[in-house]
Design an enzyme around this catalytic site. Structure first.
Site, short mmCIF file in Angstrom:
data_model
loop_
_atom_site.label_atom_id
_atom_site.label_comp_id
_atom_site.label_asym_id
_atom_site.label_seq_id
_atom_site.Cartn_x
_atom_site.Cartn_y
_atom_site.Cartn_z
N GLU A 170 43.62 39.84 35.46
CA GLU A 170 43.83 40.91 35.67
C GLU A 170 42.42 41.28 35.84
OE1 GLU A 170 47.26 42.31 34.38
OE2 GLU A 170 47.47 39.60 34.34
N GLY A 206 39.91 32.14 48.93
CA GLY A 206 38.72 32.68 48.76
C GLY A 206 38.38 33.55 48.04
N ILE A 241 49.33 31.83 41.17
CA ILE A 241 49.98 33.36 41.04
C ILE A 241 51.20 32.83 39.98
CG2 ILE A 241 51.40 34.70 42.14
CD1 ILE A 241 48.63 34.73 42.71
N GLY A 243 37.87 23.46 10.92
CA GLY A 243 37.59 21.25 11.03
C GLY A 243 39.08 21.05 11.37
N GLU A 303 43.90 34.52 45.97
CA GLU A 303 43.91 33.64 46.80
C GLU A 303 42.48 33.06 46.59
OE1 GLU A 303 43.02 35.82 50.53
OE2 GLU A 303 44.69 37.23 50.68
N THR A 361 38.36 39.82 35.72
CA THR A 361 37.17 38.96 34.77
C THR A 361 36.30 39.79 33.29
OG1 THR A 361 35.19 38.58 36.27
CG2 THR A 361 36.95 37.21 36.20
N GLY A 413 39.08 36.67 44.86
CA GLY A 413 39.41 36.75 42.83
C GLY A 413 39.12 37.66 42.55
N SER A 414 37.98 38.15 42.19
CA SER A 414 37.62 39.01 41.82
C SER A 414 37.37 40.28 42.92
CB SER A 414 35.94 38.89 40.55
OG SER A 414 36.12 38.15 40.27
N ARG A 424 45.37 46.06 32.20
CA ARG A 424 45.18 45.72 31.31
C ARG A 424 45.27 45.83 30.22
NH1 ARG A 424 40.56 46.59 36.19
NH2 ARG A 424 40.67 44.78 37.40
#
Ligand SMILES: Cc1cc2nc3c(=O)[nH]c(=O)nc-3n(C[C@H](O)[C@H](O)[C@H](O)COP(=O)(O)OP(=O)(O)OC[C@H]3O[C@@H](n4cnc5c(N)ncnc54)[C@H](O)[C@@H]3O)c2cc1C
Lengths: 377, 346
Positions: free
Chosen positions: A351, A121, A149, A329, A119, A353, A123-124, A239
């Site tokens: 998924e 506000g 999403i 380069g 959301e 951090t 995440g983790s 994961r």
């Protein structure tokens, strides 16, 4: 002693098939256009399904397909494979009706799913979400907002994590969440595509708003209040796929350097060292990923090991693309390496951090140490 | 210098910040270029008589660092016009030539670019005064004038062209998306003037070596701004009922990078030799990439999206290195400087 690092023949075949498909279909020009214009590859997705390459019922094939697809082009590869994102939730916890109605059409390629946890506000901190599912008569009312999403504007439906009751206490913030299946077309659902991503630009990413969306009871997955645990179990599976993405991306960068070295016949040791270090890191990441997957796929996951694979491989994807691009380069800048470099960054974010993975690893290991358990499976 | 910094800061807030995002998407606008010209920034290194600002190395570094904080693309544009166009003209061109050309650049009536096969790897050759070849992905590729390092039978030559070449727009790549990039083809173009007629490669490497502190200034601007944004975001954003800045891994990483920044920045303004510059560049480019990567990571998903203004630092910090140097060549040069070995070849 039966330790065996050979992949079974059918899995090796799946790898070859995926590699061939990616080399044939993910042409540089096509990859560039989808990257520049942030286009979702609808046709490629259909083709990949037709070729039988998207198979969550055969996880080893899926894992190696992920690796090989990302090796050629992460944006296209992921767009194709993530169209089934979240399906394991129903595989594990769905009713027969839910599986039939939602999962099967996704697995045969006729529908697309999305998983909506993050959301604006939170995440983790998954337990910090504020989207609410409230009972009203014989159904639920969904209100709130989801952010970043994948597939949201192209999905037929979303798996949505929401609060069904407030946390019982500060220590039990993980209680009181549930997962609901929500059709994108239902009244009160709106999506807004997010443009201007650093990488993985062929994938679709959007925010979703739920404004008084009516959700029937039969669309709740599993038990009310256990949503957090379902999502964590899902992440334990997904994961390893992110780890495979990372291995593929890093391998793709190494392929570029090998090509360069082969054609140039350069004997500069600085190049040789970058090559050697990259190859060693990739092989370590690959072995770790396969070991974590090996446990996950026999329903005996080790969350610490899965997090190690995800974190370590993401780090490898980032450091290998960086040093190879730096070395090559302007030649690298004009090749697919610049895209791999941009695409690699997401593996440290989505998924879970890298920071969150490290916390999972440390906390799991300390717990095991306290209980005198074996540290890693 | 404090005063100059303030002037450039105010200028950037007024003229660049409101359009910084649109510069990334649509490129530098006429208005921005005009405002840069008005302040004399397009001719920062040019003498005042030629319409420039006549800044010394320190002033020019301040300019690039501050501009890069607000828009790396703008800083890169100014760097291209000054370090890679006006500077070689002043150094190797006749008085007449620089008096004719530099005022055009400084006023923004015309602009220049530099084509260097040592970096691009493209084969550009010169026969008499006729140039052949195609150069890829040249920043500000739609420039009216072009300095070209070309190969001749007698070694490299540096020549100026003001017509006869064709530019075709390139697609956007990794960095500096505010500059337009083009492929330039020279088939049969004739040089307006030959600035260096033999062994120009060594002179060109000198130009890059002497520019190392200015490249570092851009790198520090990028890294410094990325860090500032990370710190303020980490003070606001909450996860697990704490502010991000309270988590040790985040705080510790930021303090390490901020320490590096301060050390490098102070060093930058005390530089007194090319060797100093080259040493700083070796560290500053790497710092800039790490700072940008950390800032993006601290911003989580938000950092990944263009609107946040973070991901451009991530792209540009890498592109800066790729467009202004070469991994091996830069380090071979530094080995000469620091180790006294002629060539670290193997
Ligand atoms: C392209 C893209 C696609 C995505 N797809 C999906 C999707 O399909 N479904 C979905 O639900 N989400 C999706 N996400 C969201 C993604 O999972 C989140 O961005 C991620 O989990 C991080 O959450 P956040 O962005 O809120 O960052 P935050 O949680 O705010 O974290 C910011 C930074 O703080 C760090 N941090 C937080 N807590 C701690 C701590 N305790 N200690 C140390 N460091 C900490 C984080 O590691 C991070 O570096 C996507 C994101 C992107 C960019």
């Amino acid at each position: 002693m039966n330790l065996d690092f050979n992949l079974p023949e059918d899995v090796e075949e799946a790898r070859q098939k995926a590699r061939k498909f990616a080399n044939d279909e993910f042409k540089e020009e096509i990859a560039q256009t989808h990257d520049h214009e942030e286009l979702y590859p609808y046709e490629l997705r259909k083709k990949a399904f037709k070729a039988g390459l998207v198979r969550i019922d055969n996880p080893w094939n899926m894992l190696l397909t992920m690796e090989e697809f990302c090796r050629v082009d992460p944006g296209l590869g992921l767009s194709v494979l993530a169209s089934v994102f979240g399906s394991e939730l129903l595989l594990l916890y769905g009713t027969d009706e839910q599986k039939q109605k939602y999962m099967e059409p996704v697995l045969d390629g006729s529908k697309i799913s999305a998983l909506a946890v993050t959301e604006p506000g939170a995440g983790s901190d998954v337990a910090g979400i504020s989207t609410k599912l409230e009972t009203s008569n014989n159904e639920f009312l969904l209100n709130g907002q989801k952010m970043f999403i994948t597939n949201a504007t192209i999905a037929d439906f979303f798996y949505v994590l929401a609060r069904t009751s407030p946390p019982p206490s500060k220590e039990k913030r993980h209680h009181g969440m549930s997962v609901a299946i929500v059709d994108r077309q239902w009244p009160g659902v709106s999506v807004n595509k997010l443009k201007g991503k650093l990488g993985m630009r062929a994938t679709d990413t959007a925010e979703i708003k739920f404004d008084g969306v009516k959700v029937p009871k039969e669309n709740i997955i599993g038990e009310i209040g256990k949503g957090f645990y379902y999502i964590m179990t899902f992440f334990n599976i997904s994961r390893v796929y992110v780890a495979a993405q990372s291995v593929g991306i890093a391998q793709g960068a190494l392929d570029e350097l090998l090509n360069y070295a082969k054609n140039l016949g350069s004997n500069e040791e600085s190049m040789q060292f970058i090559l050697a270090e990259s190859a060693a890191k990739i092989e370590a990441a690959r072995l770790l990923t396969y070991k974590a997957a090996w446990l996950v796929f026999q329903f005996n996951p080790d969350p610490a090991l899965t997090s190690m694979a995800k974190y370590f491989s993401a780090e490898v994807a980032n450091s290998v693309t960086e040093s190879v691009l730096e070395y090559m380069g302007q030649k690298g800048l004009l090749s697919k390496l610049e895209r791999l470099y941009r695409d690699s960054k997401i593996t440290e974010i989505w998924e879970g951090t890298s920071e969150i993975e490290k916390l999972v690893i440390a906390r799991t290991l300390v717990k095991r140490a306290m209980q005198g358990d074996q540290i890693v499976k | 210098m404090q005063l100059l910094k303030q002037v450039i800061e105010e200028f950037s807030e007024k003229e660049i910040d409101p359009v910084a995002l649109s510069i990334e998407r649509e490129g530098l606008t006429k208005e921005v270029l005009n405002s840069l010209a008005e302040k004399g920034f397009l001719g920062a290194l040019a003498p005042v008589e030629q319409g420039g600002a006549g800044l010394d190395g320190r002033g020019y570094s301040v300019l690039l660092e501050v501009l890069a904080r607000h828009s790396p693309s703008v800083a890169m544009y100014v760097f291209l016009q000054n370090s890679l166009f006006i500077n070689p003209l002043l150094k190797y061109g006749s008085n007449e030539l620089s008096q004719g050309v530099i005022p055009l650049i400084a006023s923004g009536k015309s602009s220049g670019t530099f084509v260097n096969y040592l970096l691009t790897g493209n084969e550009i050759t010169i026969d008499g005064s006729i140039i052949y070849g195609v150069a890829n992905h040249i920043p500000n590729g739609s420039a009216q004038m072009c300095l070209v390092l070309a190969k001749s039978a007698s070694g490299g030559q540096l020549v100026l062209l003001d017509k006869g070449f064709k530019a075709v727009n390139d697609s956007r790549k990794l960095g500096f998306r505010g500059l337009n990039f083009s492929s330039i083809s020279f088939d049969g173009a004739s040089a307006k003037s030959i600035l260096i007629s033999e062994n120009a490669e060594a002179e060109i490497m000198k130009i890059y070596n002497e520019s190392a502190s200015y490249i570092s200034a851009i790198a520090l601007g990028i890294g410094g701004a990325a860090l500032d944004m990370a710190v303020s975001y980490a003070k606001e954003r909450q996860a697990f009922e704490s502010r991000l800045i309270e988590f040790q891994p985040i705080a510790f990483l930021l303090v390490k990078l901020i320490s590096e920044f301060n050390v490098y920045e102070r060093y930058l303004y005390g530089i007194s030799s090319v060797k100093d510059s080259m040493m700083l560049k070796e560290l500053a480019l790497d710092f800039s990439r790490r700072a940008s990567r950390t800032s993006l990571q601290v911003h989580g998903g938000y950092g990944y999206i263009e609107d946040s203004g973070i991901e451009r630092f991530y792209r540009d910090s890498m592109a800066l290195e790729l467009l202004t140097g070469s991994y091996t060549r830069d380090r071979v040069e530094l080995s000469k400087e620091l180790l006294g070995v002629e060539s670290a070849k193997y």
